[in-house]
Design an enzyme around this catalytic site. Structure first.
Site: not given
Ligand code: ADP
Ligand code: ADP
Ligand code: MG
Length: 749
Positions: A280, A338
């Protein structure tokens, strides 16, 4: 923690005294197009002094812009960072003490800023950059926080709260439930309504933690328990509050760089695709996003600006969206309040300096460019891509590495090739902090050109001392699917066979390594440390030398395979000045193939490399000129790194048993001889002593490696032929035995 809600009413009043009262915002504020000329000079207070509350490349990058704007800049360092580049890059640098977490110590940092009369603070990314309490405390202390208002950080910091605000502002969110009902049964009901698969996320989530995919209703209970447990452990109280989202099966990560000023203006500086991720976490980021129609692109920009305006955003921010490849729809994921690691990609395609914008906006200026001006630039400037150079081992599941950069050559920078780095050769990458060594950002007239230029630049990189992802990044650049823009967050997993394929090491690599070792040793022989003749220069000029190498392998397959690692033997014969015959024989096909022989090839050492553990050479093979840099690990000289034709190969120099035979050392009777040219480190026995078979007799050093010469038999030592420090040629008698009937031979380990 002090309550932000209680303080938020004071926020505007605490803004630097010269700031204008911010005009009221409405959610879908029309995007104004004020040119910079309309800045009301009386409202602008340029920042004159700055504290950078960060480290590494981002601290250096911020300092660069600050100094170009005439801002007196101070950096911070923890003890372990005392001699790091960021601490050295400014005349003033303040100590945080022994705790490696010092960069997180908000109160201490604010005290330092006050004590030194510093007006403004830039938090960089990570550490304190998204901490609304800290931002508030800066404002309370009269220090300009170069970032968004604390209230905007707070609104965007909670995944459920931000989605409620986004929905109200007309920004699409992943279908899901973000409400207060938190019993397992209620949440499960929402999951059924949304339809499986669903994703459970902690409202406090970050770094991919506290997230679980639920494929079927039967798994729901178990998955929510495990997500809650992880979230509580990572984010503390409140971490167990979950939201349920539709799980997007083939997602792309597309984000928009936004910038807002205090006057209600907000622009999008294009989008970035960051789909190529591991754990991720992003590895490659690019702008514009590939395979994206113009309508969707503009819709993304629009929604991102709406998102920022909905929380009265000021400054640089990134709105992250998830784009469903199957439906083409995109959804708001979160906003990072940021400057982001990958901001240079947007700078490259818009021809801007976003840190400069941050300082100008913090000083009260209006945005320097309008949306139309930005778009015109994007059309002109083509495409940019960033590769993150990490200290990690892709072959071991991208496991982080640390260590000293014993050798570091970086690509040549130009207007289109930029390196943001925190380290130079000789620095140590500590395990205490993030393992990003550098960012390499490349611009081209279009995406394909940018990718090709990135690969070429990566080929110039030479890093020895720790594992990096550079070779992996080169393979990514060559991946057909990537070049076609067929990206998704599961890209690496999907193409793993191709991306982790073992490469074949060419015969020329082994030949060059042997030639490099030979010439560097000859060089040393001629100018021995104490002026002594080390005994091999002339021998090398006439005789031949043999080397044996193994290719270093540390992928998972290497541990499980029964296959014996290939041993490649190279014999180098010097025929004249700079003239050699080289034969390369490979063990796996030894029975069938005969050695590859290069005759009368010209090979010359390069002069550029001064250090004793490095050598450079240029050789004219029958079909091509080949340039090579060879680096021996100073701590373990049998470990060789070979840079040739844009690729790094890691080899191990093997001290083979056949060496003795090859050197014809078996003739001397009743004695033990040196198996190779060496220096005597110490005698382990004394004359007249009785020794058992296998007992250590003499410790020698060769190629900076210690070798213990053991007794081939039981017997009595008659004579020790050498004393400590003596230099011996191969075949020199080291130990004589009393018993003349024995047939000893040197056994080495
Ligand atoms: P974090 O705060 O940990 O960065 P995010 O909400 O930005 O959390 O999600 C991190 C990653 O998880 C994203 O870049 C994507 O790859 C995956 N992801 C997040 N939401 C979804 C979803 N609804 N379906 C599939 N993958 C998701
Ligand atoms: P230094 O680098 O201080 O001279 P080394 O231990 O590297 O010390 O080498 C000592 C001598 O042994 C050198 O003259 C070197 O050329 C020679 N030597 C080391 N290893 C080999 C080898 N595998 N084959 C032949 N000669 C070697
Ligand atoms: Mg995220």
């Amino acid at each position: 923690m002090r309550s932000l809600k209680r303080n938020s009413h004071r926020l505007r009043a605490i803004r630097p005294p010269t700031s204008l009262p911010a005009p009221p915002r409405i959610f879908s504020a029309p995007i104004s197009t004020h040119p910079s000329a309309s800045n009301d000079v009386t409202s602008i207070t340029p920042i004159k002094s700055l504290l950078i509350a960060n480290r590494g490349e981002i601290a250096l990058r911020i300092a660069r812009t600050a100094s170009s704007m005439g801002i007196r800049t101070t950096t911070l360092y923890t003890d372990i960072d005392a001699s790091s580049q960021h601490a050295k890059c400014t005349p003033n640098s303040l100590a945080l003490g022994p705790n490696t977490k010092g960069y997180l110590n908000g109160p201490q940092i604010i005290e330092l800023a006050k004590k030194h009369g510093i007006e403004a603070l830039h938090p960089g990314y990570g550490f304190l950059s998204e901490n609304p309490t800290f931002a508030q405390a800066c404002e309370d202390a009269g220090i300009v926080f170069v970032g968004p208002p604390p209230k905007a950080m707070l609104d965007m910091g909670d995944k459920a709260r931000s989605k409620i605000i986004m929905n109200a502002a007309g920004v699409p969110c992943v279908p899901g439930y973000h409400g207060p009902e938190q019993s397992v049964e209620e949440l499960r009901g929402h999951a059924r309504e949304i339809g499986y698969p669903v994703l459970l996320k902690s409202v406090k989530g970050g770094g991919g933690k506290g997230m679980r995919i639920v494929l079927r209703d039967e798994e729901f209970e178990a998955q929510i328990a495990s997500a809650r447990q992880e979230a509580r452990a990572s984010f503390g109280d409140g971490g167990e509050v979950m939201l349920v989202e539709k799980y997007v099966v083939r997602p792309r990560h597309v984000e928009v760089q936004v910038f807002a000023d205090r006057y209600g203006n907000c622009v999008a500086l294009g989008e970035r695709d960051c789909s190529v991720q591991r754990r991720h976490q992003k590895i490659l980021e690019e702008s514009p996003a590939p395979v994206l129609d113009d309508a969707t692109r503009h819709d993304l920009w629009d929604k991102a600006r709406k998102a920022a305006l909905a929380v009265d955003y000021v400054g640089a921010g990134t709105v992250e969206f998830i784009l469903d490849k199957d439906t083409g729809k995109f959804y708001f994921m979160e906003m990072n309040t940021r400057l982001q690691v990958e901001h240079p990609v947007s700078e490259m395609v818009t021809g801007t300096d976003l840190v400069e914008w941050q300082f100008r906006v913090a000083a009260g200026e209006r945005l320097p460019l309008t949306q139309d001006e930005i778009e015109a630039r994007i059309h002109e400037r083509g495409a940019a891509i960033e590769a993150r150079i990490y200290a990690e081992n892709p072959d071991k599941g991208f496991f982080p590495d640390s260590g000293k950069l014993v050798h570091l050559i970086t690509p040549k920078v130009s207007e289109d090739i930029r390196i943001d780095a925190g380290f130079v050769e000789g620095d140590t990458v500590s395990e205490a902090y993030d393992g990003m060594i550098a960012k390499l950002i490349v611009r081209g007239r279009d995406r394909e050109t940018a990718i090709r230029k990135l690969e070429l630049a990566l080929q110039e990189y030479e890093v020895v001392g720790l594992s990096t992802n550079i070779e992996f990044l080169k393979r990514l650049c060559r991946s057909q699917a990537f070049v076609e823009g067929d990206v998704e967050t599961g890209f690496i997993e999907k193409w793993k066979d191709e991306l982790f394929e073992r490469k074949h090491v060419s015969d020329e690599v082994f030949a060059q390594t042997a030639l490099g070792l030979l010439t560097s040793q000859t060089k040393k022989t001629i100018s021995g440390p104490h002026g002594e003749t080390l005994g091999f220069g002339e021998a090398a000029a006439q005789g031949s030398r043999k080397f044996a190498f193994q290719v270093k392998r540390d992928d998972a397959a290497a541990e499980t395979t029964d296959e014996a690692p290939e041993v490649v033997q190279v014999e180098v014969t010097q025929r004249g000045h700079s003239l050699y015959n080289v034969s390369v024989s490979r063990s796996t096909d030894a029975s069938t193939a005969s050695p590859v022989v290069y005759e009368n090839i010209i090979s010359e050492p390069g002069s550029a490399v001064a250090a004793s553990h490095k050598s450079q050479l240029t050789t004219f093979f029958p079909r091509a000129r080949v340039e090579t840099t060879l680096v021996q690990d100073p701590g373990a000289p049998e470990k060789l790194s070979v840079f040739q034709l844009g690729e790094k190969t890691e080899l191990t120099l093997v001290q083979p048993g056949w060496f003795e035979k090859a050197l014809g050392l078996k003739e001397a009777a009743a004695s033990v001889v040196a198996p190779m040219p060496c220096k005597i480190l110490r005698n382990e026995v004394s004359e007249g002593q009785e020794v058992e078979k296998g007992a250590p007799l003499v410790v020698i050093e060769s190629m900076k490696m210690e070798t213990v010469i053991r007794s081939p038999q039981k017997g009595i030592v008659k004579k020790l032929a050498h004393k400590e420090g003596d230099i011996c040629k191969a075949g020199t008698v080291l130990v004589l035995f009393e018993d003349p009937d024995a047939t000893p031979a040197a056994g080495s380990e």
